[in-house]
Motif scaffolding. Structure first.
Motif, mmCIF file in Angstrom:
data_model
loop_
_atom_site.group_PDB
_atom_site.id
_atom_site.type_symbol
_atom_site.label_atom_id
_atom_site.label_comp_id
_atom_site.label_asym_id
_atom_site.label_seq_id
_atom_site.Cartn_x
_atom_site.Cartn_y
_atom_site.Cartn_z
ATOM 1 N N ALA A 287 -81.612 -10.502 18.502
ATOM 2 C CA ALA A 287 -81.077 -11.181 19.686
ATOM 3 C C ALA A 287 -79.532 -11.208 19.535
ATOM 4 C CB ALA A 287 -81.628 -12.670 19.928
ATOM 5 N N THR A 288 -79.144 -11.561 18.218
ATOM 6 C CA THR A 288 -77.818 -11.879 17.876
ATOM 7 C C THR A 288 -77.154 -11.107 16.759
ATOM 8 O OG1 THR A 288 -78.197 -13.692 16.544
ATOM 9 C CG2 THR A 288 -77.876 -14.222 18.843
ATOM 10 N N THR A 289 -76.048 -10.745 16.566
ATOM 11 C CA THR A 289 -75.410 -10.159 15.533
ATOM 12 C C THR A 289 -75.847 -10.761 14.136
ATOM 13 O OG1 THR A 289 -73.509 -11.056 16.001
ATOM 14 C CG2 THR A 289 -73.510 -8.870 16.389
ATOM 15 N N VAL A 290 -75.899 -12.332 14.044
ATOM 16 C CA VAL A 290 -76.188 -12.898 13.075
ATOM 17 C C VAL A 290 -77.750 -12.668 12.513
ATOM 18 C CG1 VAL A 290 -76.363 -15.233 12.257
ATOM 19 C CG2 VAL A 290 -74.621 -14.742 13.639
ATOM 20 N N GLU A 291 -78.456 -12.548 13.625
ATOM 21 C CA GLU A 291 -79.792 -12.164 13.262
ATOM 22 C C GLU A 291 -79.999 -11.015 12.753
ATOM 23 O OE1 GLU A 291 -83.159 -13.285 16.097
ATOM 24 O OE2 GLU A 291 -81.865 -14.945 16.702
ATOM 25 N N ARG A 292 -79.264 -9.970 13.083
ATOM 26 C CA ARG A 292 -79.324 -8.358 12.753
ATOM 27 C C ARG A 292 -78.797 -8.525 11.300
ATOM 28 N NH1 ARG A 292 -78.321 -3.028 14.370
ATOM 29 N NH2 ARG A 292 -76.906 -2.277 12.961
ATOM 30 N N ALA A 293 -77.587 -9.203 10.958
ATOM 31 C CA ALA A 293 -77.142 -8.925 9.748
ATOM 32 C C ALA A 293 -78.269 -9.693 8.773
ATOM 33 C CB ALA A 293 -75.855 -10.049 9.661
ATOM 34 N N ASP A 294 -78.727 -10.855 9.174
ATOM 35 C CA ASP A 294 -79.760 -11.629 8.439
ATOM 36 C C ASP A 294 -80.930 -10.837 8.045
ATOM 37 O OD1 ASP A 294 -80.609 -14.281 7.440
ATOM 38 O OD2 ASP A 294 -82.187 -13.766 8.546
ATOM 39 N N ILE A 295 -81.411 -9.812 9.024
ATOM 40 C CA ILE A 295 -82.612 -8.921 8.744
ATOM 41 C C ILE A 295 -82.202 -7.884 7.603
ATOM 42 C CG2 ILE A 295 -84.098 -7.372 9.708
ATOM 43 C CD1 ILE A 295 -85.161 -10.065 10.167
ATOM 44 N N ARG A 296 -81.001 -7.473 7.918
ATOM 45 C CA ARG A 296 -80.438 -6.442 7.178
ATOM 46 C C ARG A 296 -80.367 -6.907 5.656
ATOM 47 N NH1 ARG A 296 -75.728 -1.943 7.467
ATOM 48 N NH2 ARG A 296 -75.490 -1.536 5.367
ATOM 49 N N LEU A 297 -79.722 -8.180 5.422
ATOM 50 C CA LEU A 297 -79.555 -8.705 4.150
ATOM 51 C C LEU A 297 -81.221 -8.968 3.462
ATOM 52 C CD1 LEU A 297 -77.891 -10.355 2.232
ATOM 53 C CD2 LEU A 297 -78.651 -12.456 3.285
ATOM 54 N N LEU A 298 -81.975 -9.366 4.315
ATOM 55 C CA LEU A 298 -83.580 -9.338 3.668
ATOM 56 C C LEU A 298 -83.916 -8.045 3.262
ATOM 57 C CD1 LEU A 298 -85.235 -11.946 3.548
ATOM 58 C CD2 LEU A 298 -86.128 -11.073 5.641
ATOM 59 N N PHE A 299 -83.723 -7.055 4.018
ATOM 60 C CA PHE A 299 -84.048 -5.572 3.691
ATOM 61 C C PHE A 299 -83.479 -5.381 2.236
ATOM 62 C CE2 PHE A 299 -85.286 -4.559 7.906
ATOM 63 C CZ PHE A 299 -86.860 -3.889 7.523
ATOM 64 N N LEU A 300 -82.209 -5.595 2.194
ATOM 65 C CA LEU A 300 -81.466 -5.396 0.786
ATOM 66 C C LEU A 300 -81.783 -6.146 -0.221
ATOM 67 C CD1 LEU A 300 -78.844 -3.920 -0.184
ATOM 68 C CD2 LEU A 300 -77.700 -6.147 -0.157
ATOM 69 N N VAL A 301 -82.486 -7.342 -0.125
ATOM 70 C CA VAL A 301 -83.054 -7.971 -1.110
ATOM 71 C C VAL A 301 -84.453 -7.421 -1.386
ATOM 72 C CG1 VAL A 301 -84.445 -10.115 -1.431
ATOM 73 C CG2 VAL A 301 -82.024 -10.349 -0.520
ATOM 74 N N VAL A 302 -85.232 -6.834 -0.520
ATOM 75 C CA VAL A 302 -86.447 -6.197 -0.933
ATOM 76 C C VAL A 302 -86.386 -4.945 -1.556
ATOM 77 C CG1 VAL A 302 -88.291 -5.099 0.039
ATOM 78 C CG2 VAL A 302 -87.660 -7.407 1.245
ATOM 79 N N ILE A 303 -85.363 -4.193 -1.200
ATOM 80 C CA ILE A 303 -85.115 -2.944 -1.773
ATOM 81 C C ILE A 303 -84.558 -3.122 -3.433
ATOM 82 C CG2 ILE A 303 -83.521 -0.826 -1.759
ATOM 83 C CD1 ILE A 303 -83.618 -1.304 1.328
ATOM 84 N N LEU A 304 -83.641 -4.259 -3.280
ATOM 85 C CA LEU A 304 -83.172 -4.475 -4.902
ATOM 86 C C LEU A 304 -84.297 -4.870 -5.557
ATOM 87 C CD1 LEU A 304 -79.656 -6.549 -4.287
ATOM 88 C CD2 LEU A 304 -80.221 -4.731 -5.648
ATOM 89 N N GLY A 305 -85.069 -5.648 -4.869
ATOM 90 C CA GLY A 305 -86.311 -6.265 -5.726
ATOM 91 C C GLY A 305 -87.241 -5.036 -6.028
ATOM 92 N N VAL A 306 -87.430 -4.305 -5.350
ATOM 93 C CA VAL A 306 -88.271 -3.254 -5.480
ATOM 94 C C VAL A 306 -87.786 -2.318 -6.710
ATOM 95 C CG1 VAL A 306 -89.498 -1.126 -4.750
ATOM 96 C CG2 VAL A 306 -89.568 -3.322 -3.332
ATOM 97 N N THR A 307 -86.464 -1.982 -6.825
ATOM 98 C CA THR A 307 -86.043 -1.170 -7.547
ATOM 99 C C THR A 307 -85.673 -1.803 -8.975
ATOM 100 O OG1 THR A 307 -83.805 -1.444 -6.658
ATOM 101 C CG2 THR A 307 -84.920 0.548 -5.928
ATOM 102 N N SER A 308 -85.795 -3.159 -9.226
ATOM 103 C CA SER A 308 -85.265 -3.815 -10.213
ATOM 104 C C SER A 308 -86.461 -4.577 -11.042
ATOM 105 C CB SER A 308 -84.018 -4.520 -9.910
ATOM 106 O OG SER A 308 -84.631 -5.503 -9.234
ATOM 107 N N TRP A 309 -87.647 -4.255 -10.786
ATOM 108 C CA TRP A 309 -88.678 -5.076 -11.469
ATOM 109 C C TRP A 309 -89.058 -4.391 -12.828
ATOM 110 C CZ3 TRP A 309 -93.129 -2.193 -12.361
ATOM 111 C CH2 TRP A 309 -93.370 -1.214 -11.397
ATOM 112 N N THR A 310 -88.570 -3.129 -12.933
ATOM 113 C CA THR A 310 -89.002 -2.438 -14.214
ATOM 114 C C THR A 310 -88.732 -3.232 -15.573
ATOM 115 O OG1 THR A 310 -87.265 -1.064 -14.007
ATOM 116 C CG2 THR A 310 -89.328 -0.170 -13.003
ATOM 117 N N GLY A 311 -87.367 -3.714 -15.751
ATOM 118 C CA GLY A 311 -87.144 -4.242 -17.062
ATOM 119 C C GLY A 311 -88.142 -5.320 -17.348
ATOM 120 N N LEU A 312 -88.089 -6.366 -16.458
ATOM 121 C CA LEU A 312 -88.933 -7.435 -16.639
ATOM 122 C C LEU A 312 -90.568 -6.929 -16.950
ATOM 123 C CD1 LEU A 312 -89.166 -10.567 -16.765
ATOM 124 C CD2 LEU A 312 -89.460 -10.527 -14.290
ATOM 125 N N CYS A 313 -90.956 -6.189 -16.113
ATOM 126 C CA CYS A 313 -92.321 -5.424 -16.372
ATOM 127 C C CYS A 313 -92.569 -5.215 -17.635
ATOM 128 C CB CYS A 313 -92.612 -4.476 -15.280
ATOM 129 S SG CYS A 313 -94.264 -3.978 -15.216
#
Lengths: 439, 539
Positions: A287-313
C-alpha cells in the motif's frame, strides 16, 4: 491515527518478548544466572550493554507505527512511527540543499535575483533554523537531560536497595556514568534539533540527525532478525548431522560445503535482484512505500540468514559429535530415551554457550554487512534510511570541493559506536561462557 | 655433598589460600624419594615449584629449594632455563600431551641436546639413538624418525624418559609417570627407572598416589595431606610402622582388605548369560566405502552372571572390555546370543528391547562426563524412571522415592535441587550409582567406576557397591584393568585379551593358580605391597 504495525515491527517485538521470557526462565537456573552476573561484572561489558540498550530503545521506539488517517494533515495516508512523531519538526520540513552542522546558512552559494533585478551569488539563510538563544537552549537541554538521568538512576538505586541486589556488587557506577552521559548528550541534541540541523543536512536538505536515528532501526533489525533465520537452520542441521552421522551427516556436510564455497556477496546479490524483479512485477502488494521498503528489508534478512548459517552449523555439528560421545548421553540411551529427547534435553542445552557467543559475535558483522551491501546497491530499499545508504550517498560528497564530510561522519559515528559496543560485549560473553576460558 | 636437592620450609599460596605449607624433605644422590598423597595434597605443586614452573597466581611465600647448595629462588629465569633439562629432568603423567605430535620423536630429543649441550651435529643423532637404546626402545635406529602417534603409550613414556635423561641431569622428577599406563607396561617402566637410577646414580623424585608402586621403587617416602607433610620415613620403616593415621589409612585402602566377601555355597540362579558375543567395527573407507577394514573389538566371548554375584572382567586397554558393556546395553550392533534371565534379548528391535532396559543398567568411569552439567540431580535421577516407567508417577511419591535413592547412596536429600558441578568426584559417582539404582535393575555394569577416583574415595565407593549388592541382590559385571582390586570385589573373574576371554573362573582359583600365561603376566606385573601388610590385622 490508528496503530499500523509492520511485519518487521511484529517480529522485533516478539523477539524482544521472547528474549525477556527466556530471561525470566533463566532466572530460575542458578548456574545460568551466575554466568550472566559474571558477564556484567566487567565495567566494559556494563558500559557496552548500556550503549546497546540505548540503541535498542531507539529501534523499539521506531518500531511502533501508526497510519495517519486525518484528512486535514498534509501527510495523510502515510505510515509514521513514534520516533517520527518525536522528530516531526525534522521529518516534514527540509532545507534546499547541503548545510553544515549548526550552520545558519546554506553550504553553497546560490544565484539570487534581488528586488532591484541585480543577480549575485550569496549564501542563503536556512529556512528552519532559529539561531538566537543558543546558550539558553543548550542549558535547558542539558538540564533536562541531567534531571532525567538523575531521576532514573535514583529510581534504580531504590529498586536495588529493595532487595534486588544479590551476591557481589556489579559495576553500577560505570553504567550510571554511561547512562548519564548518553542521556545528557541526546537530550541536548534533541532540544537543539528544534533550532538547528545538529548534524547538518544532505544533498536534498534532509536532516542528518533524523536520518541517523532512523538508521538505527534498520541496523538493529538486520543484526537481530537474521539470527531468527540462521539459528533454526544451523541448530537443526548441525545437531542432526552430529548426532545421526552416516548419510545424514554426509548430506548436510555436502549442503553447507557447497553453499559456503559460493562467494557470499554473489549469492546475496542474486537473491536480492530476483526478489526485486518479483516486487516490481507486483506493485499492488504494497500500500505504501514504507511497507514496500519493509518487505524488502525482510527479504534481505531472509537472504542474509540463508547464506550465513554454515559457520554456526559447522561449529554445532562438531560440538554435537563431542557431546554425543559423553557418558551421560550413553546413560540416556541405556534408559531407552529416544533420539529427539536426547537431542532436546542433553545436547541442545549443552550447546547454548556456543549459540549465545555466535549470536552476539555475528550481530556486529551483520550490521556492517548491511552497510556494505547497501553501498554496493543490493542492500535495503533506497528510500529507507540506513547507514549503508548514507555512506553510499556520501561517496560523491567526499570528492567534491569544498568537501561535505558530515553525512559520512554521522553514519560512521553511529555505526562505529554500535559495532564497538557489540564487539566489546561479545568479547566478554565469549570470555565468560566459553568453557575453554575457565581458569 | 650428599644431597642432590633440598626443599626447606616451602610454602605456596594463592591470593585466597595456602596450598602448600612448610614442606621439607631432602633428596640424596642416587636415591628415590616418593611423594605420596591424594589429589589436592599439593604434591604436584611442590614438583612444579622445584622446576619454577608454578601456574599463574600461585607464588612461594617462604622457604628455599637448593640444588647442591645453590638456591633456585635466587636464579634468574635465564639461569633457571639452564637448570631445567640440564640439571633437573621431568616426566609427566600424560606422555601423549607432552610430546609434539608433528615432530618425529628423535628430533624432539635431539632438540634438547642442541639447546643445552655443545655437541657436534653429527654426534647428536648417535647420542639420541644410544639414549633410546638405554630406555629399551626397540629398534632405536628406526624409532628415531617415528611420530608420537605411531608409538604405544609405554613407548611414548620411554621417549619422555630419554628426553629427560638427554643432558644427564642429577635429579629426575617423575609426576605420576605410570598412572596412565597398563599394568604390564607400568611394571616395565618402573623397572627401567630403577635400572637408570642405579647405573646413573640418579636422584628421582617420584610423585604418585599408589602405595604399591611406592613400595616397589622408593627408598624414602614423604606422605603429604592437604599441603602438609604428615610423615616421612625410609620405605621399609614406614610400611612396617606407619605412625600418622593418614598413612595408615592409605596403606589400609591400598591393601584392599576392607571388604570381606562371603562365599556363596549353593549356585545362585543365572541372570545374564552371553554366548559367542562378537562385535566387529567396520571402518568406512573413502567415498561410499569401497575398501572396508574390520576391527574385531570383541571376538566370540561367553559369560555367565549369577544373581547377587560379581563378575570381574579384567583386561588391558584396547582389550574390548568396554565394548562388551556397550553390546550388553544394545548400544552397538553385535552378533551372538544374550539372555536376560530366560529371555533372549539379542536380535530384538529397539522397541521390543525397551521394556528390558530397566533390568540392565550401567555405571560409568568418568564421574565428570557421566552427569549432564545442565540438569539438576533430581532430573538426572528421574530421566530413566520416566522413560522406562519405573517408580511412582505422582509427584510427591516420586520425590520421596528420589530422596530414598539418595539416602541409599549415602548422600543428603538436599542434593536433588543442585547441579552436578557442585560435587566432588566421589559424590558424582554416588549420583551415577543412584541413577542406575532408580530402575531397580537386576544387572549393573560397572565400567571402571573407581579408576578416576582417589584411593580413599575408591574404597568408600566399593564398600557402597558391596552394601547395595547385599541389600538388593543385584549382580555386577565389574569391568576393570586393576587386578589388585579383583579379590576384594568379585566372586568370579574373566580375563580378556584382544577381544577374547583367555581365562575364566572363581576368583581364588584364577588369582592364585592362574592357568593361562597372559593371566600370569598380568598378575606378575601388578605392583604389590610388602607381604607383611597383608598379615597385619589391626591397622
Amino acid at each position: 491515527m490508528s496503530l499500523h504495525l509492520l511485519l518487521t515491527d511484529i517480529l522485533l517485538w516478539s523477539l524482544m518478548i521472547g528474549g525477556m521470557a527466556w530471561g525470566v526462565y533463566m532466572r530460575k537456573a542458578k548456574a545460568g544466572l551466575e554466568a550472566w552476573r559474571d558477564i556484567f561484572r566487567s565495567p566494559v561489558a556494563m558500559v557496552s550493554a548500556v550503549i546497546l540498550l540505548f540503541y535498542l530503545a531507539f529501534a523499539l521506539l521506531d518500531s511502533v507505527h501508526f497510519k495517519v488517517n486525518d484528512p486535514h494533515r498534509s501527510d495523510s495516508g502515510s505510515v509514521i512511527s513514534l520516533l517520527d512523531m518525536a522528530m516531526q519538526h525534522r521529518r516534514t520540513f527540509s532545507e534546499r540543499t547541503y548545510s553544515a552542522p549548526f550552520a545558519t546558512q546554506e553550504y553553497t552559494r546560490s544565484v539570487v535575483v534581488d528586488k532591484k533585478g541585480v543577480t549575485h551569488q550569496s549564501f542563503l539563510p536556512l529556512k528552519h533554523v532559529s539561531p538566537e538563544g543558543f546558550w539558553q537552549k543548550s542549558m535547558w537541554g542539558m538540564g533536562v537531560g541531567i534531571a532525567l538521568a538523575l531521576l532514573l538512576i535514583f529510581l534504580h538505586r531504590r529498586w536495588l536497595r529493595g532487595g534486588h541486589e544479590r551476591g557481589e556488587p556489579l559495576p553500577w557506577r560505570s553504567a550510571y556514568m554511561t547512562f548519564a552521559i548518553l542521556t545528557v548528550l541526546f537530550s541536548w541534541l534533541y532540544v537543539m534539533s528544534f533550532s538547528f540541523h545538529v548534524l547538518g543536512t544532505d544533498k536534498v536538505g534532509g536532516d542528518l540527525f533524523y536520518a541517523s536515528l532512523k538508521s538505527i532501526r534498520t541496523g538493529m533489525l538486520i543484526g537481530t532478525l537474521t539470527t531468527l533465520v540462521t539459528l533454526p537452520l544451523a541448530l537443526v542441521l548441525g545437531v542432526s548431522a552430529g548426532y545421526f552421522r552416516g548419510w545424514v551427516d554426509d548430506l548436510i556436510q555436502y549442503l553447507y560445503t557447497t553453499l559456503s564455497s559460493i562467494p557470499g556477496v554473489l549469492l546475496i546479490a542474486a537473491g536480492v535482484l530476483t526478489m526485486q524483479v518479483m516486487m516490481d512485477q507486483h506493485p499492488d502488494w504494497f500500500a505504501t512505500t514504507v511497507e514496500r521498503a519493509d518487505i524488502r528489508l525482510l527479504f534481505l534478512v531472509v537472504i542474509l540468514g540463508v547464506t550465513s548459517w554454515t559457520g554456526l552449523c559447522r561449529m554445532l555439528r562438531a560440538e554435537t559429535l563431542r557431546i554425543s560421545q559423553m557418558d551421560y548421553v550413553t546413560a540416556a540411551k541405556a534408559f531407552g530415551v529416544n533420539s529427539w529427547q536426547i537431542m532436546w534435553r542433553h545436547i541442545v542445552p549443552n550447546l547454548t554457550h556456543i549459540i549465545l557467543i555466535s549470536i552476539v559475535l555475528d550481530f556486529s558483522g551483520l550490521v556492517l554487512a548491511e552497510a556494505v551491501l547497501s553501498y554496493v546497491g543490493v542492500g535495503v530499499d533506497p528510500t529507507m534510511y540506513s547507514w549503508g545508504n548514507m555512506i553510499n550517498q556520501a561517496r560523491l560528497e567526499m570528492a567534491r570541493d569544498p568537501m561535505v564530510w558530515w553525512s559520512l561522519f554521522s553514519a560512521f559515528i553511529f555505526m562505529f559506536v554500535l559495532v564497538l559496543a557489540a564487539n566489546l560485549f561479545s568479547d566478554r560473553v565469549q570470555h565468560v561462557l566459553d568453557p575453554r576460558n575457565v581458569s | 655433598m650428599n644431597h642432590a636437592l633440598v626443599v626447606e620450609g616451602l610454602t605456596l599460596r594463592t591470593k585466597k589460600q595456602t596450598l602448600v605449607e612448610n614442606v621439607c624433605f631432602e633428596l640424596k644422590r642416587g636415591e628415590c624419594v616418593a611423594l605420596v598423597g591424594g589429589s589436592g595434597s599439593g604434591k604436584s605443586l611442590t614438583a612444579l615449584a622445584i622446576m619454577q614452573l608454578l601456574p599463574q597466581g600461585v607464588y612461594p611465600v617462604s622457604g628455599d629449594i637448593r640444588l647442591e647448595s645453590r638456591s633456585l629462588f635466587d636464579l634468574s629465569e635465564r639461569q633457571m632455563q639452564h637448570i631445567r633439562g640440564e640439571r633437573i629432568g621431568m616426566i609427566f603423567q600424560e606422555p601423549m600431551s607432552a610430546l609434539n605430535p608433528v615432530v618425529c620423536v628423535g628430533e624432539q630429543v635431539a632438540e634438547v641436546l642442541r639447546i643445552h649441550k655443545a655437541i657436534p651435529k653429527a654426534e647428536i643423532k648417535a647420542r639420541v639413538i644410544s639414549l633410546f637404546d638405554e630406555v629399551a626402545l626397540p629398534e632405536p635406529h628406526e624409532r628415531y624418525g617415528w611420530y608420537p602417534h605411531q608409538l604405544s603409550g609405554g613407548q611414548k613414556q620411554r621417549v619422555m624418559i630419554a628426553m629427560a635423561l638427554a643432558c644427564e641431569p642429577d635429579v629426575l622428577i617423575a609426576d605420576e609417570p605410570t598412572t596412565a599406563l597398563d599394568v604390564t607396561v607400568q611394571a616395565q617402566v618402573l623397572a627401567l627407572l630403577e635400572k637408570i637410577k642405579r647405573t646413573r646414580k640418579l636422584s628421582i623424585l617420584f610423585i604418585t598416589h599408589d602405595m604399591a608402586v611406592v613400595s616397589q621403587i622408593a627408598d624414602h617416602v614423604v606422605v603429604m595431606q592437604k599441603g602438609h607433610v604428615v610423615e616421612q620415613e625410609a620405605v621399609d620403616v614406614l610400611f612396617r610402622d606407619p605412625t600418622h593415621p593418614y598413612t595408615r589409612q592409605l596403606l589400609y585402602d591400598a591393601s584392599g582388605r576392607m571388604i570381606k566377601r562371603s562365599v556363596h555355597e549353593q549356585k545362585a540362579p543365572t541372570v545374564l548369560s552371553v554366548e559367542a558375543l562378537r562385535v566387529y567395527f567396520e571402518k568406512r573407507g573413502m567415498l561410499w566405502g569401497m575398501k572396508r577394514e574390520v576391527t574385531k573389538a570383541v571376538d566370540g566371548i561367553d559369560l555367565t552372571l549369577c544373581r547377587g554375584e560379581t563378575l570381574a572382567l579384567v583386561g588391558e586397554s584396547g582389550s574390548g572390555k568396554s565394548t562388551v558393556a556397550k553390546a550388553l546395553l544394545a548400544l552397538v550392533p553385535f552378533q551372538g546370543e544374550i539372555y536376560l534371565g530366560s529371555t533372549r534379548i539379542s536380535g530384538m528391535g529397539e522397541r521390543a528391547f525397551k521394556p528390558f532396559r530397566k533390568r540392565i543398567q550401567m555405571i560409568f568411569q568418568d564421574p565428570f562426563a557421566s552427569l549432564d552439567p545442565r540438569m539438576r540431580i533430581g532430573d538426572i535421577l528421574k530421566e530413566g524412571m520416566e522413560s522406562l516407567g519405573v517408580g511412582p508417577r505422582d509427584k510427591e511419591a516420586q520425590y520421596a522415592y528420589l530422596q530414598e535413592l539418595l539416602r541409599q547412596v549415602e548422600l543428603p536429600e538436599s542434593y536433588l535441587e543442585r547441579y552436578a558441578h557442585e560435587f566432588s568426584g566421589g559424590e558424582r559417582q554416588r549420583i551415577g550409582i543412584a541413577r542406575a539404582l532408580a530402575l531397580k535393575p537386576e544387572v549393573i555394569i560397572c565400567d571402571e567406576p573407581t579408576s578416576a577416583l582417589d584411593v580413599s574415595v575408591r574404597s568408600q565407593i566399593l564398600a557402597l557397591l558391596k552394601r547395595i549388592q547385599e541389600e538388593t541382590g543385584v549382580a555386577y559385571l565389574f569391568i576393570t584393568h586393576d587386578l589388585a582390586l579383583v579379590p576384594s570385589i568379585a566372586d568370579e573373574v574373566a580375563v580378556m585379551c584382544r577381544g577374547k576371554i583367555v581365562e575364566q573362573g572363581r576368583v581364588k582359583r584364577v588369582m592364585y593358580y592362574p592357568s593361562h600365561s597372559y593371566t600370569r603376566t598380568l598378575l606378575a606385573a601388578v605392583p604389590k605391597l610388602p607381604d607383611f601388610i597383608y598379615g597385619k590385622e589391626d591397622i
